[in-house]
Design a protein around this motif. Structure first.
Motif: not given
Length: 193
Positions: A10-11, A153-157, A159-160, A165-166
């Motif tokens: 969640l960005c 999409t599942p991701a580790d902390f 990577t998320a 940030e990107s």
């Protein structure tokens, strides 16, 4: 073995809705010397603005979040390592601020942009706009005053965090199950936890 937590990415993107953010120079620290004045019942932005309007007579503030205490500082440390540790305070240097908080932002433009005028405890009028424009694919949460982008999409902390940030956003870190329940209840239909 690389383990990926099944988290919902969640960005969050805080829009500049007539409100600029205070940049905290050092969280959990304060400058206990040369306190020119102590103001009570002030929000962080009000505290920062109080300092800004004093010009060179206020170089920084110590802000105590829980009691809304604002300490106006007439001097600053030569080095941030000189600050004392106090987890109840934030140290906010005026030299770190990128925004000047205006004194009266309620005007005809406020009502013409579907905003409503609020009077802060300091007596200052502030325009809060009702209908912000979020970037494409983002949704607005009035409860959080943020635009958000849900990515399933599942991701580790790490990577998320890097992904958000990107996108010039920041990863939502949910500190309690209450926040998780709020997200589940209304903001995101498909959530993986």
């Amino acid at each position: 073995m690389d383990v990926k937590c099944a988290i919902c990415l969640l960005c969050l993107l805080h829009l500049n809705l007539g409100v600029d953010e205070v940049i905290v120079t050092s969280s959990g620290r304060r400058w206990p010397w040369d306190i020119a004045q102590t103001l009570t019942i002030r929000g962080r932005k009000q505290c920062t603005r109080e300092c800004q309007i004093r010009g060179s007579a206020c170089l920084a503030v110590n802000y105590k979040t829980r009691s809304l205490l604002c300490e106006i500082l007439g001097s600053i440390p030569n080095n941030l390592t000189e600050l004392t540790t106090d987890v109840t305070y934030d140290y906010i240097a005026m030299s770190s601020q990128t925004s000047v908080f205006s004194a009266a932002v309620c005007d005809s433009e406020c009502s013409s942009t579907a905003g409503h005028c609020l009077q802060l405890s300091s007596g200052i009028n502030y325009c809060r706009k009702k209908n912000p424009k979020c970037p494409t694919n983002y949704r607005f949460s009035a409860a959080l005053n943020f635009c958000y982008l849900a990515v399933t999409t599942p991701a580790d902390f790490l990577t998320a965090k890097a992904h958000c940030e990107s996108l010039h956003s920041r990863l939502a870190v949910l500190p309690t199950m209450g926040y998780v329940d709020y997200i589940k209840a209304g903001m995101i239909v498909k959530i993986i936890i």
